[in-house]
Design an enzyme around this catalytic site. Structure first.
Site, PDB file in Angstrom:
ATOM      1  N   LYS A 167     -10.032   8.274 -18.004  1.00  0.00           N
ATOM      2  CA  LYS A 167     -10.418   8.938 -19.247  1.00  0.00           C
ATOM      3  C   LYS A 167      -9.214   9.026 -20.202  1.00  0.00           C
ATOM      4  O   LYS A 167      -8.678   8.020 -20.578  1.00  0.00           O
ATOM      5  CB  LYS A 167     -11.030  10.296 -18.918  1.00  0.00           C
ATOM      6  CG  LYS A 167     -12.056  10.249 -17.760  1.00  0.00           C
ATOM      7  CD  LYS A 167     -13.301   9.426 -18.054  1.00  0.00           C
ATOM      8  CE  LYS A 167     -14.128   9.127 -16.810  1.00  0.00           C
ATOM      9  NZ  LYS A 167     -14.505  10.273 -16.005  1.00  0.00           N
ATOM     10  N   ARG A 222       0.834  -1.199   0.000  1.00  0.00           N
ATOM     11  CA  ARG A 222       0.000   0.000   0.000  1.00  0.00           C
ATOM     12  C   ARG A 222       0.869   1.249   0.000  1.00  0.00           C
ATOM     13  O   ARG A 222       0.556   2.255  -0.627  1.00  0.00           O
ATOM     14  CB  ARG A 222      -0.947   0.016   1.221  1.00  0.00           C
ATOM     15  CG  ARG A 222      -1.613   1.377   1.432  1.00  0.00           C
ATOM     16  CD  ARG A 222      -2.795   1.372   2.385  1.00  0.00           C
ATOM     17  NE  ARG A 222      -2.717   0.415   3.467  1.00  0.00           N
ATOM     18  CZ  ARG A 222      -1.946   0.549   4.561  1.00  0.00           C
ATOM     19  NH1 ARG A 222      -1.196   1.609   4.738  1.00  0.00           N
ATOM     20  NH2 ARG A 222      -1.935  -0.387   5.482  1.00  0.00           N
TER      21      ARG A 222
HETATM   22  C1  LIG Z   1     -14.856  10.539 -14.604  1.00  0.00           C
HETATM   23  C2  LIG Z   1     -14.488  11.802 -13.957  1.00  0.00           C
HETATM   24  C3  LIG Z   1     -14.182  11.858 -12.586  1.00  0.00           C
HETATM   25  C4  LIG Z   1     -14.297  10.658 -11.679  1.00  0.00           C
HETATM   26  O1  LIG Z   1     -13.356   9.691 -11.985  1.00  0.00           O
HETATM   27  P1  LIG Z   1     -13.562   8.112 -11.726  1.00  0.00           P
HETATM   28  O2  LIG Z   1     -12.303   7.523 -12.236  1.00  0.00           O
HETATM   29  O3  LIG Z   1     -14.787   7.682 -12.486  1.00  0.00           O
HETATM   30  O4  LIG Z   1     -13.749   7.945 -10.251  1.00  0.00           O
HETATM   31  C5  LIG Z   1     -13.804  13.073 -12.064  1.00  0.00           C
HETATM   32  N1  LIG Z   1     -13.732  14.190 -12.819  1.00  0.00           N
HETATM   33  C6  LIG Z   1     -14.040  14.173 -14.131  1.00  0.00           C
HETATM   34  C7  LIG Z   1     -13.946  15.440 -14.918  1.00  0.00           C
HETATM   35  C8  LIG Z   1     -14.421  12.993 -14.747  1.00  0.00           C
HETATM   36  O5  LIG Z   1     -14.743  12.991 -16.053  1.00  0.00           O
END
Ligand SMILES: *Cc1c(COP(=O)(O)O)cnc(C)c1O
Length: 385
Positions: free
Chosen positions: A195, A46
């Site tokens: 993303k 961790r």
């Molecule tokens: C998807 C997203 C998040 C959250 O991220 P996760 O990996 O789904 O927890 C936060 N901010 C933005 C702008 C996002 O598009």
């Protein structure tokens, strides 16, 4: 080292035992000690993992920061930022933040005595008006999702310096290829690596990057104390994906530009929003703020457009074949989404109306397929609309 070189090499040395060119996946929870308390610098999974470290160093370099801290999701990273604060502290945030961020701030951490003001941060005056003696941080998302409204990071950073409050920026929508908030004066950058950074729709992850030693120590402590860390394989997948980040981002922006231009010329749409379209109200700011480190401007792959009814939007969404109807964004494959019924269904209707998120709004996450195929797909879905 320039950006494209750093994307491939930063944080990665040849593996010392075998010379393996790619960092191995250290899939282990603990490390042998030679005597009690005498260890290699690695004690427990961790706290330290070499694969995770390589990924953290790589993204830190791309964001012009010095330290990266990886998390099991973007929301885990955002929740860890909120743990810098204590009861009674006040945070000013962009009103149209990612829905999960809004839910976490209002329904989870809000219960523990952190106070929030939700403002349209595209106008610095709104931030000034919301400032109180207990304000500790401004949390910005730019461009916003799905309205693609920009906030001027350099201006807000100057204000934060004067007031001695932290500026945190969610940079998920552009990636460091097109926007590097730390260079503009921000203190903390956060991403959902799910993303664009990972970019292949096969990992959930998050990262925080800073360049200040004191903040780095705090996040190192919190990352280990809270424990929302990613597994080694997920870290390795993100590291692998980062090597092509510049190539992917250029391709996303090129395709999105073509699609935004095509949609703007089509009579079915009331509004088409893409920061690189001269019709975008903040086109000039986008040209200044959305810049690759070699000086090219660009705004990644998110394009939104509005038709005049839910039925029309639904009709178009159901006819698309290459664009997959799905939440999320930033992957190599093109996706399309109807925010009012999907990603933003949990945002109260009054708030949706306030920010202009109508039932006819369609959000495209333009991938890196051949642009002609994408345009043809949209054209056939628009027949008869
Ligand atoms: C998807 C997203 C998040 C959250 O991220 P996760 O990996 O789904 O927890 C936060 N901010 C933005 C702008 C996002 O598009």
């Amino acid at each position: 080292m320039k950006f494209a070189t750093a994307a491939i090499h930063a944080g990665q040395e040849k593996e010392p035992r075998t010379g393996a060119v790619i960092p191995p996946i250290f899939q282990n929870s603990t490390y042998a000690q030679t005597a009690p308390g005498e260890h290699t610098g690695y004690e427990y999974g961790r706290t330290q993992n070499p694969t995770r470290e390589a990924m953290e160093k790589n993204i830190a370099a791309l964001e012009s920061g010095t330290h990266g801290f990886a998390f099991s999701s973007g929301l885990a990273a955002i929740s860890t930022i909120s743990q810098l604060f204590q009861q009674g502290d006040h945070i000013i945030a962009t009103e149209n933040v990612y829905g999960g961020t809004y839910r976490y701030f209002t329904q989870v951490i809000g219960k523990f005595g952190l106070n929030f003001s939700w403002v349209d941060t595209s106008d610095l005056q709104n931030i000034k008006n919301a400032l109180t003696t207990t304000t500790k941080m401004i949390f910005i998302e730019t461009p916003t999702n799905p309205m693609l409204v920009l906030s001027d990071l350099a201006d807000i950073a100057i204000f934060c310096r004067e007031q001695q409050i932290l500026l945190a920026v969610d940079n998920t929508f552009l990636s460091p290829y097109f926007q590097r908030p730390l260079e503009l004066g921000a203190d903390i950058v956060v991403h959902s690596t799910t993303k664009y950074l990972n970019g292949h729709s096969d990992v959930i992850g998050g990262i925080i990057v800073v360049k200040d030693e004191t903040l780095a120590e705090k996040f190192s402590f919190l990352q280990n104390s809270v424990g929302a860390v990613p597994g080694p394989f997920d870290a390795w997948l993100v590291l692998r994906s980062l090597k092509t980040l510049p190539l992917r981002m250029q391709a996303h922006a090129k395709n999105a530009g073509k699609i935004a231009a095509f949609l703007s010329d089509h009579p079915a749409f009331e509004t088409v929003s893409y920061p690189d379209l001269p019709s975008h109200p903040q086109y000039e700011l986008a040209q200044k703020q959305h810049r690759s480190s070699d000086g090219k401007s660009g705004s990644a792959g998110m394009v939104t457009c509005i038709v005049d009814s839910f039925e029309k939007a639904q009709n178009i969404l159901c006819k698309l074949r290459i664009f997959t109807l799905a939440e999320s964004l930033g992957g190599v494959e093109s996706l399309v989404c109807h925010p009012a019924s999907m990603t933003h269904a949990s945002v109260p209707p009054e708030m949706r109306a306030k920010i202009g998120l109508s039932d006819g709004l369609i959000r495209f996450s333009v991938g890196v397929e051949d642009a002609d195929d994408l345009l043809q797909d949209i054209a056939q879905a628009l027949e008869g609309v």
